[in-house]
Write a protein that holds these residues in place. Structure first.
Motif, short mmCIF file in Angstrom:
data_model
loop_
_atom_site.label_atom_id
_atom_site.label_comp_id
_atom_site.label_asym_id
_atom_site.label_seq_id
_atom_site.Cartn_x
_atom_site.Cartn_y
_atom_site.Cartn_z
N ARG B 792 9.85 41.88 34.09
CA ARG B 792 11.02 41.37 34.81
C ARG B 792 12.08 42.46 34.91
N GLY B 793 12.82 42.45 35.99
CA GLY B 793 13.95 43.37 36.12
C GLY B 793 15.03 42.69 36.94
N SER B 794 16.27 42.87 36.56
CA SER B 794 17.32 42.21 37.35
C SER B 794 18.61 43.00 37.30
N TRP B 795 19.41 42.73 38.28
CA TRP B 795 20.74 43.31 38.35
C TRP B 795 21.67 42.26 38.94
N GLY B 796 22.89 42.26 38.52
CA GLY B 796 23.83 41.32 39.13
C GLY B 796 25.24 41.56 38.65
N VAL B 797 26.16 40.96 39.37
CA VAL B 797 27.57 41.08 39.01
C VAL B 797 28.12 39.68 38.86
N ILE B 798 28.76 39.43 37.73
CA ILE B 798 29.38 38.12 37.56
C ILE B 798 30.82 38.29 37.11
N GLY B 799 31.56 37.22 37.24
CA GLY B 799 33.00 37.32 37.03
C GLY B 799 33.46 36.58 35.80
N ASN B 800 34.72 36.80 35.51
CA ASN B 800 35.32 36.10 34.38
C ASN B 800 36.80 35.89 34.64
N GLN B 801 37.27 34.71 34.34
CA GLN B 801 38.70 34.46 34.38
C GLN B 801 39.15 33.77 33.11
N ASN B 802 38.30 33.81 32.09
CA ASN B 802 38.68 33.24 30.78
C ASN B 802 39.94 33.91 30.27
N GLY B 803 40.78 33.16 29.67
CA GLY B 803 41.96 33.75 29.04
C GLY B 803 43.05 34.08 30.03
N LEU B 804 42.78 33.88 31.30
CA LEU B 804 43.81 34.17 32.31
C LEU B 804 44.71 32.95 32.42
N ASP B 805 45.99 33.17 32.29
CA ASP B 805 46.92 32.05 32.37
C ASP B 805 46.93 31.47 33.78
N ASN B 806 47.07 30.15 33.84
CA ASN B 806 47.14 29.49 35.15
C ASN B 806 48.23 30.07 36.02
N ASN B 807 49.32 30.51 35.39
CA ASN B 807 50.49 30.97 36.15
C ASN B 807 50.57 32.48 36.22
N ASN B 808 49.43 33.13 36.03
CA ASN B 808 49.43 34.59 35.93
C ASN B 808 50.13 35.28 37.10
N GLN B 809 50.02 34.69 38.30
CA GLN B 809 50.56 35.38 39.48
C GLN B 809 52.05 35.14 39.68
N TYR B 810 52.63 34.23 38.92
CA TYR B 810 54.01 33.84 39.19
C TYR B 810 55.01 34.41 38.19
N ASP B 811 56.18 34.82 38.72
CA ASP B 811 57.33 35.07 37.85
C ASP B 811 57.87 33.71 37.46
N VAL B 812 58.06 33.49 36.20
CA VAL B 812 58.49 32.17 35.77
C VAL B 812 59.77 32.27 34.95
N TYR B 813 60.73 31.45 35.29
CA TYR B 813 61.96 31.32 34.50
C TYR B 813 61.94 29.94 33.87
N VAL B 814 62.41 29.86 32.65
CA VAL B 814 62.46 28.54 32.01
C VAL B 814 63.84 28.31 31.41
N THR B 815 64.18 27.05 31.28
CA THR B 815 65.37 26.73 30.50
C THR B 815 64.92 26.72 29.06
N SER B 816 65.69 27.37 28.22
CA SER B 816 65.17 27.66 26.91
C SER B 816 66.19 27.37 25.81
N ASP B 817 65.81 26.50 24.91
CA ASP B 817 66.67 26.24 23.75
C ASP B 817 66.69 27.40 22.75
N PRO B 818 65.53 28.01 22.49
CA PRO B 818 65.59 29.17 21.58
C PRO B 818 66.54 30.26 22.07
N ASN B 819 66.79 30.31 23.37
CA ASN B 819 67.74 31.29 23.91
C ASN B 819 69.10 30.67 24.22
N SER B 820 69.39 29.56 23.59
CA SER B 820 70.70 28.95 23.82
C SER B 820 71.75 29.69 22.99
N TYR B 821 73.02 29.36 23.23
CA TYR B 821 74.07 30.06 22.51
C TYR B 821 75.30 29.16 22.43
#
Lengths: 594, 1192
Positions: B792-821
């Motif tokens: 047998r012999g084979s070749w192929g290319v497969i992908g992976n998106q494990n560990g990639l955050d759902n929001n990877n493409q977006y700049d995200v701002y959050v309201t944050s209590d740890p950063n309150s003052y």
């Protein structure tokens, strides 16, 4: 089932599942905001709060006391305090207090402060996009953001000296050298930020945590002084003096109250008297503030609390940052209530202490005269500690062998304030920490007078500081009192420098006197000591004296030598340099000597 | 298109497919139906066609000679079927054609030529005289499997005449022959074909023997079923019985050693899954394989819920050619699981159960000091630090300050906050009368109060003994399956329960219900469902197994008054991490619970549209809902206490994924050419939300009936989140086989993922494979020992998106209590900030992994030895790595970017040797897997590193180009300074953080610059094994069976973080025996393991050195099992098909150089770039099991 029906269903499925791809594949974040939400009147203010929130410093142990307003690490390195805790906990600190700093650090402090700069830059970048603001409103926001950025860069500059100036919110790999390979100097940019702030901030602020014009003026003067001390600004001391004179003549707090010294030195460390007339710019701590977390409490005091539930901090800490004997001995005074400026030359006796004694062993505290500010700064055996009762010595100390007999006092709040000004069960209290208080301004003025003006004026200013606890008719009431109401808890004495006193006989003597006074007044509250020593050029002399005197008691600094740490600055952590690569070449150059 | 419109269109389309609702569809149907009606003249039907209809209607099977009926046309009105009995219909039908019929068993109908009247059966006295009549001889028989169970669908072919038949559900068949002579060929998938002579008289009874080479075994690979012999990708087939031989509540741990190319590492915590990796580590962000259960991609929790008893078959797709059909998620391999369905035949009821005990044997306990030894160590260390008796710093708060350590009577009295240590109490006890009076009042039980006046006696606690207790393990499985012409069903009900050897409060329970059904709607359409309901519950799962090594022996488990004792006693610990009382803390967490309900399953329909063309549609759901309750009680007994108020946290989590798959499968054979094609589409949508609430101050916290948020009185906080992602894919596959000798296939998948920016959303994943059955070539015909060989012999290319955050493409701002003052200056108010929380990168692309695989499958020596061999190179490019922001940038979350490359190369080998069927049988399987991992490039920066494995000395693990992922990084030790001269000479030449002193370690100056500093750290080891191999040996003699399973992990290192605490003067915990007995002395010299005892030596443990590394090799006898099956005759007598009992010992023997309690946890600890730093975990227990298995 009819075959055609089946065809139709399958066809519908297949077609249907292909038809809505684009919508199906567009999955925007839920519950998160975009820059459009920041670029509003409310949003930009909230972003600015983010920049303020970093004043509190990191809770990360790997940068303990390096960016909190109390600057515990600079106090330890300045000889005022020991690492405490155990020899092996946070072993990186051992290298710091032994002045054997290597490049092998996690870079936590560096990252924290640059992140704070980034949050300021975020405000400054988005601000032009906010269309709802008037010019004045926009200028005020810009001024606050630049004040904060100036502050964070000031901290970075003091620790690391050769650091890049970054204004962008997207490009961070900026070299700390210029085209010819020389280090850049960002003092001018820091100065420009405070220049803008002092020109654009209002006289008063309804939020007391925001700096006003006068806070910016004072900080501006501080920058000039540091620059001039480094020889970076020829006329800096003169300029600084002019600014300081203006602050002393016209300065008011954010409330609009004229700057003046609190009548009692201790009021500066009383959580119920915050933002008083002496507070020029303070980091606002809060507790039970709705976050239901300790995020806005004093991070440093948690590390400094011990493990005895009856002790200040209620045993909720790790026993770091304990005052040194050397620091305590600064408070010995002669019959006239004046300090022994030569430390042990004329008076070789240390303040009597209970080092090595158990709490059950008998002990009588020192009876020789002492500056009353000592017992508002340091907790020592036999003296009442706020409302915690009389300090029992070793029982309140985390590890007496490592820590010595003393504990912190300026950062602690009263026992009956537990659960109110500190979250239940926690040690992170709500007591503000001053970055600049008016006493500091006066002492800077004294120093400037000594450097470029009149030694006599310098003496006056120093006496002004001393007189608060000395000449005031009520002053004994402002000293630590015995619990049973029988008067002051120790033999307190504090006098003024009379005219013609040798302490102000010449510029050199005057500067040494002022440096000494700065430590009596400001010791253990902002890391002034370490950087002052360097500024005055007395670091090598005094820190080695400290090691020599202190190391027999605390083996952790045994054999250490302060050899003017290369260029008197910390190395840029190697990991920071490794991460600054552009095209395989680091953009940051290590500090000289490392 | 808007979503609403989209849904609307779908609805319209579906509705339009319903015959009554849409005029267009209806008219189409009418036209086709009309055409059929026109063609259906009463006399024009083929007899065979009519018989087919009758077969379906009356559930019978016809046997006839094809030639006889082939051209016969009959007049038949279909509507008569509804009302007329079968016999009458047949009589009418066959009469005209000159045929007759005979019914046997009610199910079989034999059709034959009409006989003379005298031979017609039914005449009570006239038996057919078969021998004399030369035509139309019915031959009857029954075919069973090796256990005597009837087999349905077995083909019987009379070689001479071509007459054929198939067995019915009861295994019976009838074949009509012209004469009773010649040979019958009997064949059935998965069984050895036989040739049997037609007996002159009587019935046949044939027992089929399973085809052990199982080359005809049908397995599910990506979206298709294939015969094993036709597979040309690299696929490991896991035997279900091997999984079941491992007593465990999690499939992943059962997989260890059972598939070549698959490495599994896990702890002994009940129900825990461990880390499964196929062919090494292909990603930074999680290299978990993709699990497909009955065609539905399953989440990790979906897999954790799976009950191995329900598994029919399990395949691991390892190379790109097999996995590429799964495209974007398959880069780390695919595990395909098919659950059981019923087989035609009578209902089968089975019951399986085992009960056993888990335990840790004393010989596995860590070698730590007792109370007296601990004191002696301290005394030696004080001497080592230059202290002398009488010095102010001579002594210990517990052991006193005499010449020798003395164990005090009490270790602690808490007197309103002041903690009085043992030595001080001892001094009072022996002091003057007033001190003695003070002592008496301090230890007076009258004064005892747990919160303010604890009184704790000294103990000599063996913590391992206190913590580890035997715990039960049990399972009960009830299965019912069956089926017939109309469909099939399988139902399974299981309960699994396991206790934790490290905590008697921790129990793991799992209930699963499996219900799979399939309905045949006519011959061409099947609909069905697979459904699993699972409920898991893990009570009191907080375990402090690591502190059994570090707890101070002077501290008792409980104080004299029944309350927890802890390290509040001076110098008996400190950090909670190292000195939490493992028994009482488990008790304090006894009310904590975490449970999860999971539903996993699908409904499907399959239709054969025309010969060879099948369409299939499946809608699957993987749903899980979990609830966690976490109570934090106030403690008083620790050095660092949980202060009042107590708190309760309740969190709920919902995860849901639906998958809609549509495929069309075509296969056709022309002569020696076999073509197969598959096209399909798949839509996957995942979403989840979580909600968590915390309440402070619960007035009653020792009764679980009061543990709800509303019962609290203090401050409350809450938080919640929502996440979602989707994937849409199209895929196709082509297979061509010539002469069963030459194989070629190709696949292509196009994936589109919501996790990537619009411009990089689409990825194409191709693969190709070739196979050559060399053994079928004429030139190989003479090689007698070779039964089958396929290259047998084979070749192929497969992908992976494990560990990639759902929001990877977006700049995200959050309201944050740890950063309150607290901007207002008020001490009790803050303003919440809005801050950037993550930086997006719309240009992130798929991570791609290209694999070249070469291998062969061979069957040799009369089919007694199977060999499967694969060699592969797997190269991951565009590696997804979280961007490392420069330290001059923000510390907010960075996006994953495609910067990096890594390779895995390795060999998978499987060998199976088995005996011929007989009284004594054996089978031995060897599985061998090895891989070499190397990071080629990360972050386009040769110095870039990903640090992991956080310890108090810094990070112990580094991922850097040129080394395996997650390598250990630190200083190398170069022996000891054995003399002052050596130390001085070194000091003169080098500067170092570890001051040269006699008895201390010499640290290697790696870069030779005469300065030992951060630049002298180097890669000191890797957590990856050199190889893993296992041997599974089965023996059977008469009714006894024996199984032994050995597992061997060779090579690799583990970073034993516990050494930091028990081998050095770090915290005041207990210490190891080696520290007391094997620290440097002039006598031991270089034979010492540790530096000279010296209380002031905090430097030897201040940095990561190779001292902490241990050899992670181990050889474990995982299973020994002895079983006995009742003889058939006996079991028949008690009404059972089969009755088997067995005893089993699990993990009874482990050979290892490591001082860890379980060396098998190395890779499971930490993320993929943070592996191998082992501290807190539950060791894999030993087990004794008794089990039984009953089939009714």
């Amino acid at each position: 089932m009819k075959r055609t029906t089946l065809y139709a269903i399958i066809g519908a499925f297949a077609f249907g599942s292909m038809g809505c791809q684009d919508d199906f594949l567009s999955q925007k974040p839920v519950g998160a905001y975009s820059i459009a939400n920041v670029a509003t009147r409310a949003g930009i203010q909230q972003a600015l709060i983010g920049a303020y929130s970093q004043l509190n410093g990191t809770r990360d142990w790997a940068a303990y006391g390096m960016n909190t307003p109390g600057m515990a690490m600079a106090e330890m390195m300045g000889g005022n305090a020991h690492k405490g805790s155990t020899l092996t906990d946070q072993a990186w600190m051992n290298f710091m207090v032994r002045y054997e700093v290597n490049t092998n650090s996690a870079g936590t402090n560096f990252r924290y402060l640059y992140n704070a700069v980034f949050l300021c830059n975020t405000v400054l970048t988005v601000l032009p996009q906010v269309t709802e603001l008037s010019t004045e409103e926009a200028a005020k926001i810009e001024a606050e953001a630049r004040f904060l950025r100036g502050h964070y860069y000031f901290l970075l500059k003091r620790w690391y000296k050769h650091i890049p100036w970054i204004e962008s919110t997207t490009e961070f790999r900026v070299p700390n050298t210029d085209e010819s390979g020389n280090y850049v100097n960002i003092w001018p940019q820091i100065q420009a930020d405070f220049e803008f702030a002092r020109k654009n901030l209002p006289q008063t602020q309804s939020d007391l945590g925001r700096p006003n014009k006068w806070a910016a003026e004072a900080y501006y003067a501080k920058v000039l002084i540091y620059r001039a001390s480094e020889g970076d600004l020829p006329n800096g001391f003169n300029e600084a003096l002019q600014v300081l004179d203006d602050v002393m003549a016209n300065g008011v707090t954010s409330k609009g109250e004229k700057y003046q010294l609190e009548e009692n030195f201790h009021y500066n460390f009383d959580v119920t008297r915050e933002n008083g007339p002496e507070s020029v710019f303070a980091v606002q701590h809060s507790a039970n503030d709705g976050t239901n977390s300790i995020d806005n409490g004093n991070q440093e005091i948690r590390g400094a609390s011990g493990k005895n539930p009856q002790s200040p901090g209620w045993g909720r800490g790790s026993g770091f940052y304990t005052p040194s004997q050397w620091f305590v001995d600064h408070f010995r005074v002669d019959g006239g209530g004046l300090p022994y400026l030569d430390m042990y030359e004329t008076n070789p006796n240390s303040v009597k202490n209970d080092d090595g004694l158990r709490s059950s062993d008998p002990f009588e505290p020192e009876t020789a005269p002492l500056d009353p500010r000592l017992d508002w700064s340091v907790g020592r055996r036999g003296i009442p500690f706020l409302d915690f009762g009389i300090n029992p010595g070793a029982d309140w100390v985390y590890t007496p062998i490592e820590s010595g007999p003393y504990i912190q006092k300026k950062g602690h709040i009263r026992n009956d304030q537990d659960g109110i000004y500190v979250m239940p069960g926690q040690a992170y209290n709500a007591l503000n920490v001053n970055i600049i208080r008016y006493a500091d301004v006066i002492l800077y003025a004294a120093e400037m007078e000594a450097r470029v003006g009149s030694l006599e004026k310098a003496r006056e200013y120093v006496n002004k500081i001393r007189s608060r606890m000395a000449q005031n008719p009520e002053s004994p009431d402002h000293w630590v009192q015995n619990i049973d109401g029988t008067g002051p808890a120790a033999n307190y004495r504090i006098g003024l420098y009379p005219a013609g006193h040798p302490a102000f006989a010449n510029q050199d003597a005057a500067l040494r006197t002022i440096l000494f006074e700065r430590n009596l007044e400001l010791g253990l509250e902002g890391g002034h000591r370490f950087f002052d020593l360097i500024r005055f050029g007395l670091d090598e002399e005094l820190l080695n004296e400290y090691i020599q005197h202190e190391s027999p008691k605390r083996s952790i600094i045994e054999g250490a030598v302060y050899s003017r740490m290369p260029d008197m600055i910390l190395p840029i952590p190697q990991t920071v340099i490794d991460n600054s690569m552009v095209d395989g070449v680091p953009t940051l150059k290590q500090n000289p000597g490392y | 298109m808007q979503r609403t419109t989209c849904v609307f269109w779908l609805a319209v389309l579906i509705a339009s497919a319903m015959p009554s609702n849409d005029s267009k569809a209806q008219s189409l149907a009418a036209i086709t139906n009309g055409r059929q009606r026109v063609a259906a003249k009463p006399d024009s039907q083929a007899l065979i066609g009519v018989l087919n209809k009758l077969e379906a209607k009356f559930n019978v099977s016809f046997n006839y000679d094809n030639d006889l009926l082939e051209h016969v046309k009959v007049a038949f009105d279909d509507s008569k079927m509804q009302s007329t009995p079968l016999n009458q219909l047949l009589e009418e039908l066959l009469e005209s054609a000159g045929l007759r019929f005979e019914r046997t068993n009610g199910q079989h109908v034999i059709i034959m030529k009409k006989q003379p009247a005298k031979d017609v059966p039914g005449n009570a006295n006239a038996k057919p005289v078969e021998k004399k009549i030369s035509a139309q001889q019915p031959v009857r028989g029954r075919i069973t499997d090796e256990d005597g169970e009837p087999l349905e669908g077995v083909s019987i072919l009379h070689k001479q005449s071509g007459a054929a038949a198939k067995t019915a559900a009861d295994g019976s068949f009838v074949l009509v022959l012209a004469e009773r002579s010649g040979l019958l060929s009997v064949s059935f998938l998965g069984y050895v074909s036989q040739e049997v002579a037609v007996p002159a008289s009587g019935d046949l009874s044939i027992r089929m023997v399973p085809d052990v080479t199982a080359l005809t075994e049908v397995v599910v690979t990506g979206y298709v079923k294939e015969q094993k012999k036709d597979i040309i990708g690299s696929v490991s087939i896991v035997k279900t019985e091997n999984l079941l031989a491992i007593p465990s509540g999690n499939l992943k741990t059962q997989l260890q050693g059972n598939a070549a190319g698959v490495t599994v590492s896990s702890s002994g915590a009940p129900g825990s899954g461990g880390k499964v990796r196929i062919r090494g580590f292909g990603s930074f962000g999680g290299s978990d394989p993709l699990y497909i259960i009955d065609g539905v991609p399953a989440s990790q929790s979906g897999v954790d819920n799976l009950n191995a008893n329900d598994i029919e078959s399990m395949q691991v797709l390892k190379d790109a050619a097999s996995a590429a059909i799964y495209g974007a998620r398959a880069a780390n391999g695919v595990i395909i699981i098919t659950t059981k369905n019923g087989k035609p035949g009578k209902a089968k009821l089975s019951f399986n159960s085992y009960y056993g005990v888990n335990f840790i044997s004393k010989s596995d306990f860590p070698e730590v000091l007792d109370a007296q030894e601990n004191g002696e160590l301290y005394w030696k260390s004080m001497i080592g630090a230059g202290r002398q008796v009488g010095d102010p710093d001579w002594g210990h708060p517990q052991y006193g300050n005499g010449a020798n350590p003395v164990i005090p009577e009490y270790v602690l009295v808490v007197n309103n906050g002041a903690r009085i240590g043992g030595a001080e109490l001892e001094a009072l006890k022996q002091g003057n009368p007033s001190q003695q009076a003070l002592f008496a009042s301090l230890v007076n039980p009258e004064n005892y109060d747990f919160a303010t006046h604890q009184i704790v006696r000294a103990a000599n606690t063996n913590w391992a003994d206190e913590v580890f207790n035997p715990a039960a393990i049990q399972t009960y499985q009830l299965g019912l399956s069956g089926g017939g012409e109309a469909g099939s069903y399988a139902i399974g009900l299981n309960y699994f329960n396991e206790g934790n050897t490290a905590s008697k409060y921790n129990t793991f329970d799992r209930y699963t219900l499996r219900a799979n059904t399939q309905f045949n709607l006519g011959k061409r359409v099947r609909v069905g469902e697979n459904l699993q309901l699972a409920y898991r519950r893990n009570d009191a799962s907080s375990i402090w197994a690591s502190t059994v090594m570090t707890m101070h022996p002077l501290v008792p488990v409980w104080d004299d008054f029944g309350n927890p004792a802890g390290n509040a006693a001076p110098s008996t610990g400190g950090e909670p991490e190292f000195s939490t009382n493992p028994v009482t803390q488990a008790w304090r967490n006894r009310f904590d619970t975490s449970n999860r309900i999971g539903v996993l399953g699908n409904v499907y329909a399959e239709a054969e549209l025309m010969k060879g063309l099948t369409v299939y549609s499946s809608f699957g759901v993987d749903y899980a809902n979990s609830r966690n309750l976490d109570l934090n009680q106030v403690t008083y007994e620790h050095a660092q206490n949980t202060n009042p108020p107590n708190s309760l946290q309740e969190s709920r989590n919902n995860e849901n994924t639906w998958t809609w798959t549509n495929t069309a499968n075509f296969s056709r054979t022309w002569d020696k050419h076999v073509f197969k094609a598959l096209v399909g589409s798949e839509a996957i949508n995942t979403y989840g939300n979580s909600l968590s609430a915390t309440r402070l101050n619960l007035p009653i916290d020792d009764d679980k009936d009061f543990l709800v948020i509303s019962a609290g009185t203090g401050a409350q906080t809450n938080s919640g989140s929502f996440s979602r992602s989707s994937l849409y894919s199209l895929f196709g596959r082509l297979d061509y086989t010539f002469d069963d000798k030459y194989f070629i296939n190709g696949t292509l998948r196009r994936d589109q993922s919501s996790k990537f920016g619009r411009n990089y959303r689409t990825g194409y994943f191709p693969s190709a494979a070739v196979g050559w059955r060399v053994s079928s070539e004429p030139f190989m015909a003479d090689i007698g020992w070779l039964d089958d060989l396929k290259l047998r012999g084979s070749w192929g290319v497969i992908g992976n998106q494990n560990g990639l955050d759902n929001n990877n493409q977006y700049d995200v701002y959050v309201t944050s209590d740890p950063n309150s003052y607290g901007i207002s200056g008020d001490n009790g108010n803050r303003v919440v900030a809005m801050v950037p929380s993550r930086i997006g990168n719309p240009n992130t692309r798929w991570e791609k992994s290209a694999t070249v695989n070469l291998g062969f499958d061979a069957t040799v020596l009369n089919s007694s030895l199977d060999i499967n061999f694969d060699w592969y190179v797997r190269r991951t490019t565009d590696l997804l790595a979280v961007n490392q922001a420069p330290f001059t940038g923000p510390s907010i979350t960075q996006p994953s970017i495609n910067v990096g490359e890594l390779t895995n190369r390795g060999v998978d080998l499987g060998l199976t040797k088995r005996s011929k069927p007989g009284v004594f049988q054996y089978s031995a399987s060897l599985i061998f897997s090895t891989y070499r991992n190397e990071v080629v490039r990360i972050l386009d920066n040769p110095l870039a590193t990903l640090a992991g494995g956080s310890t108090r000395m810094g990070n112990a693990v580094l991922t850097q180009a040129g080394y395996p992922i997650s390598s250990f990084y630190g200083y190398q030790i170069d022996g000891f300074f054995n003399s002052a001269a050596e130390a001085e000479a070194y000091a003169a030449e080098y500067s170092t953080w570890l001051t040269p002193e006699v008895g201390r370690w010499r640290i290697k100056d790696i870069n030779g610059d005469k300065r030992v500093d951060g630049n002298d750290r180097t890669m000191i080891g890797s957590p990856h094994p050199d190889f893993q191999t296992s041997l599974n040996l089965s023996l059977a003699y008469k009714n006894f069976d024996f199984n032994c399973f050995l597992f061997w992990n060779q090579g690799g290192s583990v970073f034993n973080y516990t050494r930091y605490v028990i081998d050095f003067h770090t915290f005041t915990t207990n210490r190891s025996k080696r520290m007391l007995y094997e620290s440097w002395t002039p006598e031991l010299g270089n034979k010492a393991k540790l530096p000279k005892l010296d209380l002031n030596d905090s430097y030897s443990s201040s940095n990561i050195t190779d001292y902490f590394l241990e050899d992670a090799s181990y050889l474990r006898m995982k299973t020994v099992q002895l079983g006995y099956t009742l003889p058939k005759a006996w079991s028949d007598r008690i009404g059972m098909e089969r009755f088997r009992i067995y005893v089993q010992g699990q993990n009874l023997l482990t050979l290892s150089k490591s001082t860890l309690m379980d060396p098998g946890y190395v890779q499971a600890s930490g993320g993929d770039t943070s592996m191998g730093v082992v501290n807190n975990y539950v060791p894999t227990p030993k087990q004794f099991i008794f089990g039984l298995s009953v089939n009714l």
